[in-house]
Design an enzyme around this catalytic site. Structure first.
Site, mmCIF file in Angstrom:
data_model
loop_
_atom_site.group_PDB
_atom_site.id
_atom_site.type_symbol
_atom_site.label_atom_id
_atom_site.label_comp_id
_atom_site.label_asym_id
_atom_site.label_seq_id
_atom_site.Cartn_x
_atom_site.Cartn_y
_atom_site.Cartn_z
ATOM 1 N N ILE A 59 0.528 -26.711 70.988
ATOM 2 C CA ILE A 59 1.033 -26.950 69.635
ATOM 3 C C ILE A 59 0.270 -28.084 68.974
ATOM 4 C CG2 ILE A 59 2.859 -28.614 70.263
ATOM 5 C CD1 ILE A 59 4.727 -26.866 68.381
ATOM 6 N N CYS A 60 0.128 -28.000 67.641
ATOM 7 C CA CYS A 60 -0.431 -29.095 66.835
ATOM 8 C C CYS A 60 0.438 -29.198 65.585
ATOM 9 C CB CYS A 60 -1.914 -28.854 66.524
ATOM 10 S SG CYS A 60 -2.229 -27.405 65.498
ATOM 11 N N ARG A 61 -0.104 -29.628 64.463
ATOM 12 C CA ARG A 61 0.715 -29.752 63.249
ATOM 13 C C ARG A 61 0.972 -28.398 62.602
ATOM 14 N NH1 ARG A 61 -0.066 -30.035 57.996
ATOM 15 N NH2 ARG A 61 -2.314 -30.237 58.164
#
Length: 108
Positions: A59-61
Protein backbone atom coordinates in the site's frame (compact mmCIF):
# COMPACT_ATOMS: atom_id res chain seq x y z
CA UNK A 1 7.01 -11.69 -15.27
CA UNK A 2 3.53 -11.94 -13.80
CA UNK A 3 1.55 -8.84 -13.02
CA UNK A 4 0.67 -8.41 -9.35
CA UNK A 5 -2.95 -8.81 -8.39
CA UNK A 6 -4.84 -5.62 -7.52
CA UNK A 7 -7.46 -5.64 -4.77
CA UNK A 8 -9.65 -2.94 -3.23
CA UNK A 9 -9.09 -2.02 0.42
CA UNK A 10 -12.30 -3.82 1.33
CA UNK A 11 -10.73 -7.12 0.17
CA UNK A 12 -7.66 -6.86 2.45
CA UNK A 13 -8.10 -9.45 5.24
CA UNK A 14 -7.76 -8.24 8.82
CA UNK A 15 -4.76 -10.53 9.34
CA UNK A 16 -3.02 -9.57 6.08
CA UNK A 17 0.72 -8.77 6.08
CA UNK A 18 0.72 -5.17 4.84
CA UNK A 19 3.81 -3.47 3.43
CA UNK A 20 3.56 0.33 3.45
CA UNK A 21 5.98 1.90 0.93
CA UNK A 22 5.24 5.57 1.68
CA UNK A 23 7.76 8.08 3.00
CA UNK A 24 8.46 8.45 6.73
CA UNK A 25 6.36 11.61 7.16
CA UNK A 26 3.36 9.89 5.53
CA UNK A 27 3.77 6.81 7.75
CA UNK A 28 4.01 8.93 10.90
CA UNK A 29 0.79 10.80 10.06
CA UNK A 30 -1.25 7.62 9.74
CA UNK A 31 -0.78 3.94 8.92
CA UNK A 32 -2.27 0.50 9.38
CA UNK A 33 -1.45 -0.95 12.80
CA UNK A 34 0.96 -3.86 12.38
CA UNK A 35 2.04 -2.89 8.86
CA UNK A 36 5.69 -3.13 7.84
CA UNK A 37 7.16 0.21 6.73
CA UNK A 38 9.81 0.22 4.02
CA UNK A 39 9.81 3.35 1.84
CA UNK A 40 9.83 2.51 -1.88
CA UNK A 41 13.35 3.85 -2.46
CA UNK A 42 14.69 1.61 0.34
CA UNK A 43 13.02 -1.58 -0.91
CA UNK A 44 16.01 -2.89 -2.96
CA UNK A 45 18.23 -2.72 0.15
CA UNK A 46 15.66 -3.88 2.71
CA UNK A 47 13.45 -6.49 0.99
CA UNK A 48 15.33 -9.22 2.89
CA UNK A 49 13.38 -8.09 5.97
CA UNK A 50 10.24 -9.52 4.34
CA UNK A 51 9.18 -13.18 4.48
CA UNK A 52 9.17 -14.58 0.91
CA UNK A 53 6.63 -17.22 1.99
CA UNK A 54 4.08 -14.62 3.10
CA UNK A 55 1.61 -12.89 0.80
CA UNK A 56 2.24 -9.14 0.98
CA UNK A 57 -0.49 -6.53 0.54
CA UNK A 58 1.43 -3.46 -0.65
CA UNK A 59 0.00 0.00 0.00
CA UNK A 60 0.99 3.64 -0.58
CA UNK A 61 -1.07 6.86 -0.69
CA UNK A 62 -2.99 6.27 -3.92
CA UNK A 63 -1.69 3.07 -5.55
CA UNK A 64 1.16 4.12 -7.88
CA UNK A 65 4.18 3.47 -5.67
CA UNK A 66 2.66 0.28 -4.31
CA UNK A 67 2.07 -0.99 -7.86
CA UNK A 68 5.77 -0.44 -8.68
CA UNK A 69 6.81 -2.08 -5.39
CA UNK A 70 4.52 -5.07 -5.99
CA UNK A 71 5.90 -5.55 -9.52
CA UNK A 72 9.48 -5.38 -8.17
CA UNK A 73 8.71 -7.86 -5.38
CA UNK A 74 6.99 -10.25 -7.81
CA UNK A 75 10.09 -10.15 -10.03
CA UNK A 76 12.14 -11.21 -6.98
CA UNK A 77 9.97 -14.21 -6.12
CA UNK A 78 7.57 -12.68 -3.63
CA UNK A 79 3.76 -12.81 -3.80
CA UNK A 80 2.71 -9.16 -3.74
CA UNK A 81 -0.82 -7.79 -4.00
CA UNK A 82 -1.32 -4.11 -4.79
CA UNK A 83 -3.97 -2.37 -2.68
CA UNK A 84 -5.91 -0.21 -5.15
CA UNK A 85 -6.62 3.33 -4.01
CA UNK A 86 -4.02 3.12 -1.25
CA UNK A 87 -4.33 4.76 2.15
CA UNK A 88 -6.74 7.36 0.77
CA UNK A 89 -9.23 4.60 -0.02
CA UNK A 90 -8.39 2.87 3.28
CA UNK A 91 -9.35 6.01 5.21
CA UNK A 92 -12.51 6.55 3.13
CA UNK A 93 -13.56 2.94 3.82
CA UNK A 94 -13.27 3.61 7.56
CA UNK A 95 -10.61 0.94 8.04
CA UNK A 96 -8.59 1.32 11.28
CA UNK A 97 -5.44 3.43 11.38
CA UNK A 98 -2.92 4.64 13.95
CA UNK A 99 -0.48 7.55 13.94
CA UNK A 100 2.94 8.19 15.45
CA UNK A 101 2.18 11.86 16.15
CA UNK A 102 -0.38 11.63 18.94
CA UNK A 103 -2.89 13.26 16.58
CA UNK A 104 -5.83 11.72 14.75
CA UNK A 105 -4.46 9.45 11.98
CA UNK A 106 -4.36 11.23 8.61
CA UNK A 107 -3.33 10.46 5.04
CA UNK A 108 -0.89 13.03 3.64
Amino acid sequence: MSEPQNVPVTAVPGDARVLDVREDYEWEAGHIDGAVHIPLDQLPERFGELDPDEDLHVICRAGGRSQRAAEWLESHGYTAINVSGGMGAWLEAGRPMVSETGSEPAVL
